[in-house]
Motif scaffolding. Structure first.
Motif, PDB file in Angstrom:
ATOM      1  N   UNK A 154      46.440  34.153  34.528  1.00  7.46           N
ATOM      2  CA  UNK A 154      46.113  34.573  35.907  1.00  7.46           C
ATOM      3  C   UNK A 154      45.554  33.494  36.829  1.00  7.46           C
ATOM      4  N   UNK A 155      45.594  34.028  38.081  1.00  2.00           N
ATOM      5  CA  UNK A 155      45.338  33.183  39.301  1.00  2.00           C
ATOM      6  C   UNK A 155      44.156  34.076  40.128  1.00  2.00           C
ATOM      7  N   UNK A 156      43.132  33.094  40.709  1.00  2.91           N
ATOM      8  CA  UNK A 156      42.232  33.495  41.646  1.00  2.91           C
ATOM      9  C   UNK A 156      41.732  34.901  41.244  1.00  2.91           C
ATOM     10  N   UNK A 157      41.437  35.288  40.084  1.00  2.53           N
ATOM     11  CA  UNK A 157      40.639  36.436  39.772  1.00  2.53           C
ATOM     12  C   UNK A 157      39.198  36.565  40.037  1.00  2.53           C
ATOM     13  N   UNK A 158      38.827  37.418  40.746  1.00  5.02           N
ATOM     14  CA  UNK A 158      37.303  37.272  41.115  1.00  5.02           C
ATOM     15  C   UNK A 158      36.260  38.304  40.302  1.00  5.02           C
ATOM     16  N   UNK A 159      36.940  38.836  39.394  1.00  8.10           N
ATOM     17  CA  UNK A 159      36.134  40.044  38.590  1.00  8.10           C
ATOM     18  C   UNK A 159      36.317  39.667  37.210  1.00  8.10           C
ATOM     19  N   UNK A 160      35.423  39.294  36.464  1.00 12.45           N
ATOM     20  CA  UNK A 160      35.895  38.850  35.080  1.00 12.45           C
ATOM     21  C   UNK A 160      34.471  39.052  34.251  1.00 12.45           C
ATOM     22  N   UNK A 161      33.469  39.363  34.530  1.00 17.94           N
ATOM     23  CA  UNK A 161      32.186  39.586  33.758  1.00 17.94           C
ATOM     24  C   UNK A 161      32.309  41.201  33.193  1.00 17.94           C
ATOM     25  N   UNK A 162      32.343  42.155  33.757  1.00 19.09           N
ATOM     26  CA  UNK A 162      32.388  43.349  32.995  1.00 19.09           C
ATOM     27  C   UNK A 162      33.819  43.775  32.611  1.00 19.09           C
ATOM     28  N   UNK A 163      34.837  43.109  32.892  1.00 16.35           N
ATOM     29  CA  UNK A 163      36.298  43.214  32.662  1.00 16.35           C
ATOM     30  C   UNK A 163      36.712  41.762  32.454  1.00 16.35           C
ATOM     31  N   UNK A 164      36.370  41.346  31.289  1.00 18.18           N
ATOM     32  CA  UNK A 164      37.054  40.012  30.860  1.00 18.18           C
ATOM     33  C   UNK A 164      38.596  40.053  30.738  1.00 18.18           C
ATOM     34  N   UNK A 165      39.078  38.903  31.146  1.00 15.82           N
ATOM     35  CA  UNK A 165      40.648  38.933  31.241  1.00 15.82           C
ATOM     36  C   UNK A 165      41.037  38.539  29.765  1.00 15.82           C
ATOM     37  N   UNK A 166      42.168  39.204  29.400  1.00 13.47           N
ATOM     38  CA  UNK A 166      42.683  38.992  28.043  1.00 13.47           C
ATOM     39  C   UNK A 166      44.208  38.518  28.211  1.00 13.47           C
ATOM     40  N   UNK A 167      44.110  37.125  27.517  1.00 12.02           N
ATOM     41  CA  UNK A 167      45.361  36.361  27.507  1.00 12.02           C
ATOM     42  C   UNK A 167      45.799  36.391  26.070  1.00 12.02           C
ATOM     43  N   UNK A 168      47.251  36.029  25.876  1.00 13.67           N
ATOM     44  CA  UNK A 168      47.846  35.795  24.692  1.00 13.67           C
ATOM     45  C   UNK A 168      48.412  34.431  24.660  1.00 13.67           C
ATOM     46  N   UNK A 169      48.015  33.601  23.997  1.00 11.03           N
ATOM     47  CA  UNK A 169      48.690  32.135  24.121  1.00 11.03           C
ATOM     48  C   UNK A 169      50.160  32.253  23.606  1.00 11.03           C
ATOM     49  N   UNK A 170      50.790  31.569  24.541  1.00 11.30           N
ATOM     50  CA  UNK A 170      52.150  31.529  24.163  1.00 11.30           C
ATOM     51  C   UNK A 170      52.804  30.491  23.555  1.00 11.30           C
TER      52      UNK A 170
ATOM     53  N   UNK B 287      44.184  25.687  26.601  1.00 16.53           N
ATOM     54  CA  UNK B 287      44.249  26.433  27.993  1.00 16.53           C
ATOM     55  C   UNK B 287      43.232  26.107  28.925  1.00 16.53           C
ATOM     56  N   UNK B 288      43.705  25.904  30.131  1.00 15.12           N
ATOM     57  CA  UNK B 288      42.831  25.309  31.179  1.00 15.12           C
ATOM     58  C   UNK B 288      42.193  26.589  32.125  1.00 15.12           C
ATOM     59  N   UNK B 289      40.878  26.344  32.482  1.00 16.80           N
ATOM     60  CA  UNK B 289      40.289  27.215  33.198  1.00 16.80           C
ATOM     61  C   UNK B 289      39.815  26.686  34.430  1.00 16.80           C
ATOM     62  N   UNK B 290      40.429  27.229  35.573  1.00 22.71           N
ATOM     63  CA  UNK B 290      39.800  26.495  36.817  1.00 22.71           C
ATOM     64  C   UNK B 290      38.801  27.588  37.380  1.00 22.71           C
ATOM     65  N   UNK B 291      37.661  27.120  37.915  1.00 24.32           N
ATOM     66  CA  UNK B 291      36.771  27.863  38.679  1.00 24.32           C
ATOM     67  C   UNK B 291      36.693  27.356  40.020  1.00 24.32           C
ATOM     68  N   UNK B 292      36.531  28.239  41.024  1.00 25.49           N
ATOM     69  CA  UNK B 292      36.400  27.775  42.226  1.00 25.49           C
ATOM     70  C   UNK B 292      35.730  28.697  43.213  1.00 25.49           C
ATOM     71  N   UNK B 293      34.975  28.372  44.050  1.00 18.12           N
ATOM     72  CA  UNK B 293      34.165  29.436  44.922  1.00 18.12           C
ATOM     73  C   UNK B 293      35.169  30.335  45.728  1.00 18.12           C
TER      74      UNK B 293
ATOM     75  N   UNK C 194      36.274  32.602  42.080  1.00 20.15           N
ATOM     76  CA  UNK C 194      37.673  32.873  41.776  1.00 20.15           C
ATOM     77  C   UNK C 194      38.011  32.128  40.439  1.00 20.15           C
ATOM     78  N   UNK C 195      38.583  32.567  39.535  1.00 20.94           N
ATOM     79  CA  UNK C 195      39.023  31.993  38.234  1.00 20.94           C
ATOM     80  C   UNK C 195      40.544  32.280  38.169  1.00 20.94           C
ATOM     81  N   UNK C 196      41.174  31.039  37.504  1.00 20.92           N
ATOM     82  CA  UNK C 196      42.610  30.885  37.176  1.00 20.92           C
ATOM     83  C   UNK C 196      42.434  30.360  35.681  1.00 20.92           C
ATOM     84  N   UNK C 197      43.578  30.697  35.072  1.00 24.49           N
ATOM     85  CA  UNK C 197      43.728  30.149  33.654  1.00 24.49           C
ATOM     86  C   UNK C 197      45.267  29.750  33.481  1.00 24.49           C
ATOM     87  N   UNK C 198      45.680  28.849  32.764  1.00 26.90           N
ATOM     88  CA  UNK C 198      47.015  28.410  32.574  1.00 26.90           C
ATOM     89  C   UNK C 198      47.195  27.577  31.666  1.00 26.90           C
TER      90      UNK C 198
END
Length: 133
Positions: free
Chosen positions: A91-107, A112-118, A78-82
């Protein structure tokens, strides 16, 4: 610049909890644009990465794991970005990001921190993460 991890109770727990902010024991790993960064999670239960963003720019965050990824890695994640200041969560605790990468706009400018956890607490294994424009 110190980076803090914010510790919350998981969704299945009930009761009253305090939110505690404490510095990471291991600094986040920097990411190079478009380059996959292979990582692993052991007993610590999470891994952190970062990249420097420019306000108004869009970035894709993509990860490869055992479930929705290429099959080259052993951990379902599960991945989060802040934003590093902790005020903006993309986004928080997303578990699908390979075929559908998450698009963010820097405010704002900054890391930008990316947290990866099981996906399941206590699991360990390998994964990869990257960002690109």
């Amino acid at each position: 610049e110190k980076v803090y991890i914010y510790v919350f109770a998981d969704w299945y727990e009930s009761g009253t909890y305090a939110i505690k902010a404490s510095p990471l024991s291991t600094p986040p790993t920097p990411l190079a644009a478009s380059a996959w960064s292979a990582g692993s999670i052991g007993a610590e239960g999470y891994a952190f990465y970062y990249f420097n963003a420019t306000a108004g720019q869009q970035y894709y965050i993509q990860w490869d794991d055992s479930y929705f990824g290429s099959g080259s890695y052993s951990l379902f994640t599960k991945v989060s970005a802040y934003h590093a200041d902790g005020c903006t969560t993309f986004f928080t605790d997303c578990y699908y990001g390979y075929s559908n990468p998450r698009l963010i706009t820097a405010t704002k400018d900054g890391n930008i921190i990316i947290k990866v956890r099981p996906y399941s607490l206590g699991n360990t294994g390998t994964f990869a993460v990257r960002y690109y424009q």
